[in-house]
Write a protein that holds these residues in place. Sequence first.
Motif, PDB file in Angstrom:
ATOM      1  N   VAL A  15       0.843  -1.190   0.000  1.00  0.00           N
ATOM      2  CA  VAL A  15       0.000   0.000   0.000  1.00  0.00           C
ATOM      3  C   VAL A  15       0.883   1.245   0.000  1.00  0.00           C
ATOM      4  N   ASP A  16       2.015   1.198   0.707  1.00  0.00           N
ATOM      5  CA  ASP A  16       2.941   2.333   0.695  1.00  0.00           C
ATOM      6  C   ASP A  16       3.448   2.616  -0.714  1.00  0.00           C
ATOM      7  N   ASP A  17       3.720   1.563  -1.492  1.00  0.00           N
ATOM      8  CA  ASP A  17       4.136   1.748  -2.885  1.00  0.00           C
ATOM      9  C   ASP A  17       3.026   2.412  -3.688  1.00  0.00           C
ATOM     10  N   THR A  18       1.786   2.022  -3.432  1.00  0.00           N
ATOM     11  CA  THR A  18       0.638   2.614  -4.118  1.00  0.00           C
ATOM     12  C   THR A  18       0.549   4.101  -3.778  1.00  0.00           C
ATOM     13  N   TYR A  19       0.734   4.421  -2.526  1.00  0.00           N
ATOM     14  CA  TYR A  19       0.724   5.810  -2.072  1.00  0.00           C
ATOM     15  C   TYR A  19       1.844   6.602  -2.752  1.00  0.00           C
ATOM     16  N   ARG A  20       3.059   6.049  -2.774  1.00  0.00           N
ATOM     17  CA  ARG A  20       4.201   6.733  -3.398  1.00  0.00           C
ATOM     18  C   ARG A  20       3.988   6.920  -4.897  1.00  0.00           C
ATOM     19  N   PHE A  21       3.396   5.917  -5.543  1.00  0.00           N
ATOM     20  CA  PHE A  21       3.095   6.047  -6.962  1.00  0.00           C
ATOM     21  C   PHE A  21       2.092   7.182  -7.171  1.00  0.00           C
ATOM     22  N   GLY A  22       1.081   7.236  -6.325  1.00  0.00           N
ATOM     23  CA  GLY A  22       0.111   8.327  -6.396  1.00  0.00           C
ATOM     24  C   GLY A  22       0.766   9.682  -6.230  1.00  0.00           C
ATOM     25  N   ALA A  23       1.735   9.785  -5.312  1.00  0.00           N
ATOM     26  CA  ALA A  23       2.443  11.049  -5.099  1.00  0.00           C
ATOM     27  C   ALA A  23       3.208  11.459  -6.354  1.00  0.00           C
ATOM     28  N   ALA A  24       3.837  10.487  -7.027  1.00  0.00           N
ATOM     29  CA  ALA A  24       4.547  10.786  -8.273  1.00  0.00           C
ATOM     30  C   ALA A  24       3.570  11.262  -9.350  1.00  0.00           C
ATOM     31  N   LEU A  25       2.410  10.639  -9.410  1.00  0.00           N
ATOM     32  CA  LEU A  25       1.398  11.049 -10.371  1.00  0.00           C
ATOM     33  C   LEU A  25       0.853  12.435 -10.011  1.00  0.00           C
ATOM     34  N   GLY A  26       0.561  12.649  -8.738  1.00  0.00           N
ATOM     35  CA  GLY A  26       0.037  13.939  -8.291  1.00  0.00           C
ATOM     36  C   GLY A  26       0.985  15.090  -8.567  1.00  0.00           C
ATOM     37  N   ALA A  27       2.285  14.817  -8.552  1.00  0.00           N
ATOM     38  CA  ALA A  27       3.277  15.867  -8.804  1.00  0.00           C
ATOM     39  C   ALA A  27       3.191  16.413 -10.225  1.00  0.00           C
ATOM     40  N   VAL A  28       2.634  15.634 -11.160  1.00  0.00           N
ATOM     41  CA  VAL A  28       2.543  16.104 -12.552  1.00  0.00           C
ATOM     42  C   VAL A  28       1.152  16.617 -12.909  1.00  0.00           C
ATOM     43  N   LEU A  29       0.212  16.563 -11.971  1.00  0.00           N
ATOM     44  CA  LEU A  29      -1.155  17.007 -12.271  1.00  0.00           C
ATOM     45  C   LEU A  29      -1.299  18.516 -12.151  1.00  0.00           C
ATOM     46  N   GLY A  30      -2.196  19.050 -12.949  1.00  0.00           N
ATOM     47  CA  GLY A  30      -2.492  20.466 -12.908  1.00  0.00           C
ATOM     48  C   GLY A  30      -3.972  20.710 -13.098  1.00  0.00           C
ATOM     49  N   ALA A  31      -4.355  21.954 -13.057  1.00  0.00           N
ATOM     50  CA  ALA A  31      -5.750  22.320 -13.278  1.00  0.00           C
ATOM     51  C   ALA A  31      -6.185  21.824 -14.650  1.00  0.00           C
ATOM     52  N   GLY A  32      -7.367  21.264 -14.706  1.00  0.00           N
ATOM     53  CA  GLY A  32      -7.901  20.747 -15.955  1.00  0.00           C
ATOM     54  C   GLY A  32      -7.666  19.272 -16.176  1.00  0.00           C
ATOM     55  N   ASP A  33      -6.892  18.644 -15.318  1.00  0.00           N
ATOM     56  CA  ASP A  33      -6.625  17.209 -15.470  1.00  0.00           C
ATOM     57  C   ASP A  33      -7.764  16.394 -14.887  1.00  0.00           C
ATOM     58  N   LEU A  34      -8.149  15.359 -15.622  1.00  0.00           N
ATOM     59  CA  LEU A  34      -9.173  14.418 -15.182  1.00  0.00           C
ATOM     60  C   LEU A  34      -8.540  13.042 -15.096  1.00  0.00           C
ATOM     61  N   VAL A  35      -8.575  12.460 -13.894  1.00  0.00           N
ATOM     62  CA  VAL A  35      -8.027  11.133 -13.648  1.00  0.00           C
ATOM     63  C   VAL A  35      -9.171  10.235 -13.215  1.00  0.00           C
ATOM     64  N   LEU A  36      -9.352   9.138 -13.935  1.00  0.00           N
ATOM     65  CA  LEU A  36     -10.433   8.194 -13.664  1.00  0.00           C
ATOM     66  C   LEU A  36      -9.836   6.930 -13.065  1.00  0.00           C
ATOM     67  N   LEU A  37     -10.254   6.580 -11.866  1.00  0.00           N
ATOM     68  CA  LEU A  37      -9.745   5.387 -11.200  1.00  0.00           C
ATOM     69  C   LEU A  37     -10.761   4.267 -11.342  1.00  0.00           C
ATOM     70  N   ASP A  38     -10.275   3.111 -11.782  1.00  0.00           N
ATOM     71  CA  ASP A  38     -11.145   1.976 -12.019  1.00  0.00           C
ATOM     72  C   ASP A  38     -10.521   0.746 -11.380  1.00  0.00           C
ATOM     73  N   GLY A  39     -11.316  -0.030 -10.690  1.00  0.00           N
ATOM     74  CA  GLY A  39     -10.844  -1.250 -10.064  1.00  0.00           C
ATOM     75  C   GLY A  39     -11.854  -1.723  -9.042  1.00  0.00           C
ATOM     76  N   PRO A  40     -11.738  -2.964  -8.637  1.00  0.00           N
ATOM     77  CA  PRO A  40     -12.711  -3.514  -7.697  1.00  0.00           C
ATOM     78  C   PRO A  40     -12.591  -2.899  -6.305  1.00  0.00           C
ATOM     79  N   LEU A  41     -13.607  -3.145  -5.495  1.00  0.00           N
ATOM     80  CA  LEU A  41     -13.601  -2.706  -4.104  1.00  0.00           C
ATOM     81  C   LEU A  41     -12.335  -3.212  -3.418  1.00  0.00           C
ATOM     82  N   GLY A  42     -11.642  -2.321  -2.722  1.00  0.00           N
ATOM     83  CA  GLY A  42     -10.435  -2.703  -2.000  1.00  0.00           C
ATOM     84  C   GLY A  42      -9.174  -2.750  -2.842  1.00  0.00           C
ATOM     85  N   ALA A  43      -9.250  -2.306  -4.087  1.00  0.00           N
ATOM     86  CA  ALA A  43      -8.084  -2.367  -4.970  1.00  0.00           C
ATOM     87  C   ALA A  43      -7.013  -1.352  -4.587  1.00  0.00           C
ATOM     88  N   GLY A  44      -7.411  -0.242  -3.976  1.00  0.00           N
ATOM     89  CA  GLY A  44      -6.444   0.782  -3.588  1.00  0.00           C
ATOM     90  C   GLY A  44      -6.712   2.145  -4.200  1.00  0.00           C
TER      91      GLY A  44
END
Length: 160
Positions: A15-44
Amino acid sequence: MSSDVVSWTYELATVDDTYRFGAALGAVLGAGDLVLLDGPLGAGKTALTRGIAQGMGVSGRVTSPTFVLAREHYASDWRRPALVHVDAYRLTSLAALDDLDLDTELTEAAVVVEWGGGFAERLAEDNLLVRIERRADETREITLYPQGRRWEERLPPDFE
């Protein structure tokens, strides 16, 4: 990007790796970006969103907006865009999605929609679909599917 399907896949052991990956992704996001998360319940999806918030400089606690449908989180630095975190699980129609007025939010914020795959793409032609699968050994496989030119210079994110 060409018209071929472009994607990047990452295996995240914890889960920590998932969090760190999210932080790397969040660092490149800006206004106007749309991110769609798809996956089963409990996927992360929420763990990934917490990381995205951290990467965007958002302060405060980020929790799943299951019952309120959408929450806006502000960055500590006023020059950074806000994060609008949406949980589309309980939305029953496209009209309900339209009622959230997220296309307006996209002008000033980055919008992350949990349960958004196959549903919320209509909010913006340029979007990033993030598919998350959780294996029996708890490893998460995250695949990024960018749509549109907006992502050409920013993906894949640096993640180590």
